[in-house]
Scaffold this motif. Structure first.
Motif, short mmCIF file in Angstrom:
data_model
loop_
_atom_site.label_atom_id
_atom_site.label_comp_id
_atom_site.label_asym_id
_atom_site.label_seq_id
_atom_site.Cartn_x
_atom_site.Cartn_y
_atom_site.Cartn_z
N SER A 42 -5.61 3.10 8.38
CA SER A 42 -6.15 4.32 7.80
C SER A 42 -5.80 5.50 8.70
CB SER A 42 -7.68 4.23 7.67
OG SER A 42 -8.26 4.25 8.95
N ARG A 70 -2.85 -2.75 4.91
CA ARG A 70 -4.17 -3.39 4.78
C ARG A 70 -3.98 -4.84 4.38
NH1 ARG A 70 -8.12 1.45 2.43
NH2 ARG A 70 -7.76 2.74 4.26
N MET A 88 -0.90 6.98 2.94
CA MET A 88 -2.19 7.62 2.68
C MET A 88 -2.06 9.12 2.93
SD MET A 88 -5.42 6.84 2.13
CE MET A 88 -6.33 5.58 2.97
N TRP A 162 -17.78 4.52 3.19
CA TRP A 162 -16.52 4.17 3.84
C TRP A 162 -16.63 4.19 5.35
CZ3 TRP A 162 -12.33 4.74 6.96
CH2 TRP A 162 -11.25 3.92 6.66
N ASN A 214 -10.24 9.33 -2.16
CA ASN A 214 -11.66 9.38 -1.79
C ASN A 214 -11.88 10.43 -0.71
OD1 ASN A 214 -10.89 8.23 0.69
ND2 ASN A 214 -11.31 6.18 0.00
N VAL A 216 -14.28 11.10 2.17
CA VAL A 216 -15.36 10.48 2.93
C VAL A 216 -16.04 11.57 3.75
CG1 VAL A 216 -16.00 8.66 4.54
CG2 VAL A 216 -13.96 8.40 3.13
N ASP A 236 -12.93 13.28 5.52
CA ASP A 236 -11.73 12.45 5.63
C ASP A 236 -11.30 12.13 4.21
OD1 ASP A 236 -10.22 10.11 5.37
OD2 ASP A 236 -11.47 8.89 6.67
N PHE A 237 -10.25 12.84 3.74
CA PHE A 237 -9.74 12.53 2.40
C PHE A 237 -8.62 11.52 2.52
CE2 PHE A 237 -6.53 13.06 -0.92
CZ PHE A 237 -7.30 12.74 -2.02
N GLY A 238 -8.63 10.50 1.68
CA GLY A 238 -7.54 9.53 1.64
C GLY A 238 -7.04 9.41 0.21
N1 GLY Z 1 -10.25 8.05 3.48
C1 GLY Z 1 -10.66 6.77 3.85
C2 GLY Z 1 -9.69 5.71 3.51
O1 GLY Z 1 -9.71 5.18 2.43
O2 GLY Z 1 -8.87 5.38 4.32
#
Ligand code: GLY
Length: 577
Positions: A42, A70, A88, A162, A214, A216, A236-238
């Motif tokens: 991440s 992941r 990401m 998250w 998302n 966070v 924290d945008f992902g």
């Molecule tokens: N922004 C958190 C993630 O999904 O890595």
């Protein structure tokens, strides 16, 4: 729109006014200073110190594109949306803007910049629990920007929380995280499958909805007593680049996006089979080989340990799928369109495996009922990774006990690989203190080696686990005992002085002018942090450090020195109490 275009639009959107973000370089895929995980999974991983209060040299608003792996999703690969490797898109507020800015920006990016149909977008918010209130604030913001009420859903910790280690009860002490607000794209052409529940909803597994991003709200830290609020509220945008591209195609098959099209075409031509009706196998091959390509780029070679084992597993599983599709396996089958030096690593590994593969498959045909001993034999004699054997027998309706397999392995003194298997679960140990100490020692070691051996010494690589450091550096000859002793004595003398570790922010050129060492294998941002340990060491760095050397609470011992390649030596060292 291609993935390259989406990536460029995202960066431009957040760098531009009024958002004014600074672009930062992604972390390497194989982390140097995080012993808790094999791969960067991440964007948050490199930013933890800054999410907990340290000043980032580039400011409080950052944007990046982080290549990630992941492994926890590896068993899902083969469906139309899971991948192990992905990119990401990330934007970060380090205690700066919060929900009121973030959610409208994300909406604007998806609907205006990318032109996704707002009627196809759904959002979710955290429903609250005993410790953290229901996120009505996000829901209000979504309503204000005209997201209809029936497109706003609330979920609990399983879906809308998250952290790197999952929901609050799984977070180790010290870990940070928070509730999040997610955004989903609806593929209206996919009919809901009632086997996943009576009613469809954004988190339904039927495939009608796909999470594409998302936000966070990282505002909590786990303590022994429970969650405590951090001193700053972060965002924290992902955004999953591949999934966003699938939404832009309005096709739920992620493997139809530009990043996969050529790979799938090549796999089709190698195997002589069409993608249609062979989707599962071809998706596994395409995903695994794309990930393998990225891992090899980081200098990893297939082996039985750590990242090397994951690489081996990805290549060998793909090899088996190719063999299933075309009836045989040839050395160059998985070279696909990769550059020649990458293709060579793959070809060698496929070559090694193909020798024993047919014999192993014959052996498998003879096995009526599998157990951990037989799985171990397939691993030991024929090079079948456990997970590959597990999958072959799962297709025949048979299970293998992984714990028993691990025991077989340990009995054969393969303890280090078992250690790495624990990491596949993605669990985080609370080893941040050990990491800080060992990482600070790396700076001391670098300075001491230069002092004893000469200024030609420069860092070529570094890796830290929770109990040792490994440091690669340029030097031609083997170090003799006297030199090793001198390096140890010098480091420990500095530790005994209890020097202070300080940092300042400057441009990379200013840092070089100030005599700071830098690791030129790294890509640095415009502004960097320079860490000084008294007058003994000065280095450009982004890793975690202790504040004073007395925190190391011990002395350093070099327990191994060896050659890595021509002109590069490697040292392993530990801290002894
Ligand atoms: N922004 C958190 C993630 O999904 O890595």
């Amino acid at each position: 729109m291609t993935t390259a275009e989406i990536r460029a639009k995202y960066l431009k959107f957040f760098i531009g006014k009024p958002r004014n973000h600074k672009e930062i370089s992604p972390a390497p895929l194989v982390p140097e200073n995080d012993p808790t995980t094999l791969f960067t999974s991440s964007g948050m991983q490199q930013l933890v110190p800054y999410l907990t209060g340290e000043n980032h040299p580039e400011g409080k608003r950052l944007v990046d594109v982080q290549p990630s792996i992941r492994l926890q999703d590896i068993d899902e690969v083969g469906d139309n949306r899971h991948t192990t490797f992905f990119e990401m898109l990330g934007n970060w507020s380090l205690g700066d803007y919060f929900k009121a800015e973030q959610l409208p920006w994300v909406w604007e990016f998806f609907t205006k910049e990318l032109g996704l149909d707002g009627n196809r977008l759904y959002v979710s918010c955290f429903e609250g629990n005993k410790e953290v209130p229901r996120d009505t604030e996000s829901a209000k913001i979504w309503k204000k920007i005209r997201v209809p009420e029936d497109h706003i859903f609330f979920y609990g910790v399983k879906e809308n929380w998250w952290s790197r280690s999952g929901p609050p009860n799984k977070m180790p002490v010290g870990e940070i995280g928070g509730p999040d607000s997610e955004i989903f794209y609806e593929f209206t052409q996919v009919k809901h499958d009632p086997k996943f529940g009576e009613k469809c909803h954004p988190n339904c597994e039927c495939g009608r909805f796909l999470e594409i991003g998302n936000s966070v709200f990282i505002q909590y830290q786990k303590t022994k007593e429970g969650l405590k609020e951090l001193s700053q509220k972060n965002v924290d945008f992902g955004g999953g680049l591949e999934r966003i591209a699938a939404a832009m195609n309005d096709d739920p098959d992620v493997f139809k996006i530009d990043a996969f099209v050529l790979l799938i075409k090549k796999i089709s031509s190698v195997t002589g089979k069409a993608y249609k009706r062979n989707e599962t196998s071809m998706r596994i091959i395409a995903d695994h080989m794309r990930a393998a390509n990225m891992i090899i780029r980081e200098g990893v070679e297939p082996s039985n340990k750590q990242q090397g084992y994951v690489l081996r597993r990805l290549i060998r599983r793909s090899a088996l799928k190719v063999r299933d599709l075309k009836g045989k396996l040839v050395g160059g089958d998985l070279s696909l369109n990769f550059e020649s030096d990458i293709a060579k690593v793959i070809e060698d590994e496929v070559g090694r495996f193909s020798i024993s593969l047919e014999k192993g498959m014959k052996q498998i045909e003879k096995i009526d009922s599998v157990d951990s001993k037989k799985a171990f034999d397939l691993y030991q004699t024929y090079g079948f990774p456990f997970e590959v054997t597990q999958e072959i027998f799962a297709d025949k309706g048979q299970k293998i006990d992984k714990d028993k397999f691990q025991k077989e392995l340990e009995m054969h003194q393969e303890k280090s690989r078992s250690a790495s298997a624990g990491k596949f679960k993605g669990g985080l140990a609370d080893s941040s203190e050990a990491t800080k100490k060992l990482h600070t020692v790396t700076h001391l070691l670098h300075a001491a080696l230069r002092s004893i051996l000469g200024d030609h010494v420069s860092q070529k690589g570094s890796n830290i686990t929770s109990d040792r450091l490994r440091f690669d550096f340029s030097h031609k000859e083997k170090l003799n005992e006297d030199e090793i002793k001198k390096v140890e004595v010098l480091i420990n003398k500095e530790i005994d002085k209890d020097l202070e570790v300080t940092s300042e922010t400057m441009t990379l050129d200013e840092a070089k002018d100030a005599g700071a060492l830098a690791f030129f294998g790294h890509k640095y941002d415009e502004l960097v942090k320079v860490y000084s340990i008294g007058k003994f060491s000065k280095e450009v760095c982004g890793g975690p450090h202790v504040k004073r050397l007395s925190e190391i609470k011990g002395h350093v011992r070099i327990n191994k020195e060896e050659s890595v390649s021509s002109g590069v030596r490697r040292i392993y060292a530990v801290i002894e109490k």
